[in-house]
Design an enzyme around this catalytic site. Sequence first.
Site, PDB file in Angstrom:
ATOM      1  N   ARG A 120       0.793  -1.229   0.000  1.00 38.74           N
ATOM      2  CA  ARG A 120       0.000   0.000   0.000  1.00 38.74           C
ATOM      3  C   ARG A 120       0.825   1.278   0.000  1.00 38.74           C
ATOM      4  O   ARG A 120       0.248   2.354  -0.049  1.00 38.74           O
ATOM      5  CB  ARG A 120      -0.969  -0.019   1.184  1.00 38.74           C
ATOM      6  CG  ARG A 120      -1.962  -1.164   1.066  1.00 38.74           C
ATOM      7  CD  ARG A 120      -3.147  -1.009   1.986  1.00 38.74           C
ATOM      8  NE  ARG A 120      -4.180  -1.955   1.605  1.00 38.74           N
ATOM      9  CZ  ARG A 120      -4.254  -3.216   2.025  1.00 38.74           C
ATOM     10  NH1 ARG A 120      -3.352  -3.688   2.850  1.00 38.74           N
ATOM     11  NH2 ARG A 120      -5.212  -4.013   1.616  1.00 38.74           N
ATOM     12  N   GLY A 180      -2.450 -10.456   8.036  1.00 36.45           N
ATOM     13  CA  GLY A 180      -2.579 -11.900   7.886  1.00 36.45           C
ATOM     14  C   GLY A 180      -3.051 -12.616   9.135  1.00 36.45           C
ATOM     15  O   GLY A 180      -3.410 -13.779   9.082  1.00 36.45           O
ATOM     16  N   GLU A 182      -5.714 -12.460  11.041  1.00 33.35           N
ATOM     17  CA  GLU A 182      -7.072 -12.911  11.285  1.00 33.35           C
ATOM     18  C   GLU A 182      -7.470 -14.076  10.399  1.00 33.35           C
ATOM     19  O   GLU A 182      -8.524 -14.649  10.559  1.00 33.35           O
ATOM     20  CB  GLU A 182      -8.049 -11.750  11.125  1.00 33.35           C
ATOM     21  CG  GLU A 182      -8.492 -11.433   9.715  1.00 33.35           C
ATOM     22  CD  GLU A 182      -7.482 -10.622   8.931  1.00 33.35           C
ATOM     23  OE1 GLU A 182      -6.282 -10.684   9.247  1.00 33.35           O
ATOM     24  OE2 GLU A 182      -7.900  -9.945   7.994  1.00 33.35           O
ATOM     25  N   ASP A 292     -15.929 -10.562  10.453  1.00 34.27           N
ATOM     26  CA  ASP A 292     -14.758 -10.025   9.760  1.00 34.27           C
ATOM     27  C   ASP A 292     -14.800  -8.504   9.668  1.00 34.27           C
ATOM     28  O   ASP A 292     -14.242  -7.912   8.757  1.00 34.27           O
ATOM     29  CB  ASP A 292     -14.623 -10.637   8.351  1.00 34.27           C
ATOM     30  CG  ASP A 292     -13.215 -10.481   7.784  1.00 34.27           C
ATOM     31  OD1 ASP A 292     -12.361  -9.891   8.470  1.00 34.27           O
ATOM     32  OD2 ASP A 292     -12.983 -10.921   6.653  1.00 34.27           O
ATOM     33  N   ARG A 319     -16.141  -0.463   9.167  1.00 29.68           N
ATOM     34  CA  ARG A 319     -16.611  -1.561   8.319  1.00 29.68           C
ATOM     35  C   ARG A 319     -17.986  -2.083   8.766  1.00 29.68           C
ATOM     36  O   ARG A 319     -18.747  -2.620   7.973  1.00 29.68           O
ATOM     37  CB  ARG A 319     -15.546  -2.659   8.418  1.00 29.68           C
ATOM     38  CG  ARG A 319     -15.568  -3.690   7.358  1.00 29.68           C
ATOM     39  CD  ARG A 319     -14.194  -4.361   7.302  1.00 29.68           C
ATOM     40  NE  ARG A 319     -14.312  -5.685   6.727  1.00 29.68           N
ATOM     41  CZ  ARG A 319     -13.283  -6.419   6.319  1.00 29.68           C
ATOM     42  NH1 ARG A 319     -12.055  -5.955   6.441  1.00 29.68           N
ATOM     43  NH2 ARG A 319     -13.467  -7.611   5.805  1.00 29.68           N
TER      44      ARG A 319
END
Lengths: 521, 283
Positions: A120, A180, A182, A292, A319
């Site tokens: 990113r 990575g 989760e 999630d 989210r």
Amino acid sequence: MNRLLLAAAILAAFRPLPAQVTYKRIVNALEEPQNWLTYWGDYSGMRHRDFDQINAANVKTLRPEWMYQTGVSGAFETAPVVVDGIMYFTAASGNVFAVDGRTGRELWRHKYSENPSANRGLAILGKLLYMVTPEGSLLALDLRTGDVAWESRMVPSKSAYIATLAPLVVKDKVVVGISGGEEKGTRGFMDAYDAATGRRVWRFWTIPEPGQPGGDTWHGDSWKLGGGAAWLTGTFDPKLNLLYWGIGNPSPALSGETRAGDNLYTAALVALDADTGLLKWDYQFVPHDLHDWDACQSPMLLDVKWKGHDRKVVVQANRNGFFYMLDRQTGEFLSATPFARQTWAKGFDAKGRPIRLPNSDPTPQGTRVCPGLAGATNWMAPSYNPRTRLFYFAVRERCDIYYSSPGKFIPGQRYFGGAVAGTPGEEEYGLLKAIDPLTGETKWDFRYQHAPWAGTLSSGGLIFAGDEDGYLMAFDAASGKILWRFNTGNRLISSPITYMIGKRQFVAMPSGSAMITFALP
Amino acid sequence: MKFLTAVVRNRLLFCSITLCAGALFLGGALASPKLRAAYHKIRNSSDLTAGKSLFLANCAMCHGMEAGGGRGPALVGREFLHGSSDDELLAVIREGIPGSSMPAFAGTDEEERNIVVYIRSLSSPIVGGNAHPTGDAERGKRVYSGLGCAGCHLIDDAGSVFGPNLTRVGAGRSYEFLKQSLLNPSADITPGGDGVTVTTVDGRRVTGIRINEDSFTLQLRDQSQKFITFDKSEIRQVTHEKKSLMPTYSSLPPRDLEDLLAYLSTLRGVVKGGTGTAIRQLR
């Protein structure tokens, strides 16, 4: 005469490097709006520039100025750093580039990984650039050549961790977080490294051990596999000396049987002392998350008038479908308002703990819940215009059917605890929204055909935004009227930036495998 | 008789793998370490539960919630055209079937194996087979021609691309699904086959299949197979047809229907396109 010329040439050759980026320059990044010095553009994450060259009256004539083809396949999620006319950016597979910001001509490029994972972006300090590799290394690169000055391993080689974020330089340190966690049953953390030497200065584990504060929010040994990745760059308040970082969801993502408890500090915002990495406060958006819904979205820092008083706040469009405002000195919960369809919370108690709606957890038979797994928004950057006092961001309107299955942990394997499927007969769509952060009220929105993965930029009374169908667009920041669009030919999964070289303003947007830059004729 | 034949065939087909382990267990004997291992694997509840969740989330939309078939073939009580062994089934899950609507599944080895375990667990020697066509395929071909199906459908190189390609429809669709498609085409419309009617601001109406759509434009294919692009500024309304654009054939004489179904079931050719088409995903 010739000797004089030669001496002059040698002197010119040994002149000091162009003014280097100092910590002070980053603190005052908005005083040099021609540059884009951090992932978010400045420490606050506002992504706003007070330019007026490209504006509502002339944006209809905006056109591509140059395009740089990286030739790199894979997700192009970078946000460039632009310093004194040179643009630095990354691409998947550990690729890093320096190009001339006016012409797009390449100055150097390197490839530091064979892993096709996304990256990113970069941080910059002095004569070094900083990037992470998918394998979990932090690299310091020579600004002039892209050569490696030092490398520090964040994790052992061949671990289940990966790293994708743009580092954040704070004072003399480089702050990073790991990805990575989760999905593969790892334990998340944030690190700070000495910017000059690469020596690790502190580590903050996002999952506390038994005996530590918060350690009792995990059943048994579940904390060891607890997830809590810190995969997106945070923000920083230099006066409070606090870092603000969104923490990932717990693991396994869709199944909670093995991890009874609130599972701190997953799906939370943490405020850390930048010198020590010690936790100052935390706020958990979703205790014991099962969808999630990580909190790895921009924690934007605003100074607002709240109930008649000046208040330093941190805001986040999460989210989980709610827009939050917290006091950034104390972590006090101030407000939360829904900005998308949501079927999981009926409200909040006085301390900001969500009150769950029934039938909103994943089940073996499947449960329809809004927002869907990818969230009502995600890593795409929001922006804030201090003149309109509006917060602009991309919304994903989609619900999913969540299936749970506990599964078993196998080192290195995906450990997700279930699966999701789209809801039959419901087409996802997207929105570009402008909301008042004080009330959460929508001032205007623009409907996208598909749920987007690209963010926004505020400049010149305009909002630049990208969509899933490849359009980079410009909207009037006050009214929401669309004024310009250009189809870049690939879905957009990053966010636009702007910079100036000489007297010309540029807007840059990664698309496909190309960096595309726009300017007025 | 056909039912029994199908059962016997399935038992023979799967005898070397997990089904046989289940059958032997029912008989009280686990003959070999390999079979014992297979049995324990299929009985491992976490594998099964994980496989079921993955199946429901990724496979059931085409193969049915109980894997009894839908727009994808049934996965219970029948011979698999693709994937007669676990490894072959794994390969189908991993890679999809080029030229069909079976996509590749991007999961881990463990997830793929759990799906296989679940699919195998569904098949049992006592599960009945599918109904099969009893008609005359040769005559059915003439029915197909007489009804003018090629005006919308393609078989090999003949016909129109307006409707779904039928070159391989016999391999990918069950008898029951094909029958439903003829008698009640709206019961299950193939993804990507969305019928829309565009009404323009000047009053023009165009009906076709929506090929692509973004926030500013819409592309459709009309019945003459022509692509048309509309700017949304010139569109007054887009009506998403709830009914399939395919006419119903419920009044077809029973013999014609059976013969047509028999003909369609024989269509197992090779679609020449790759796995990606504009229609597969609206973007």
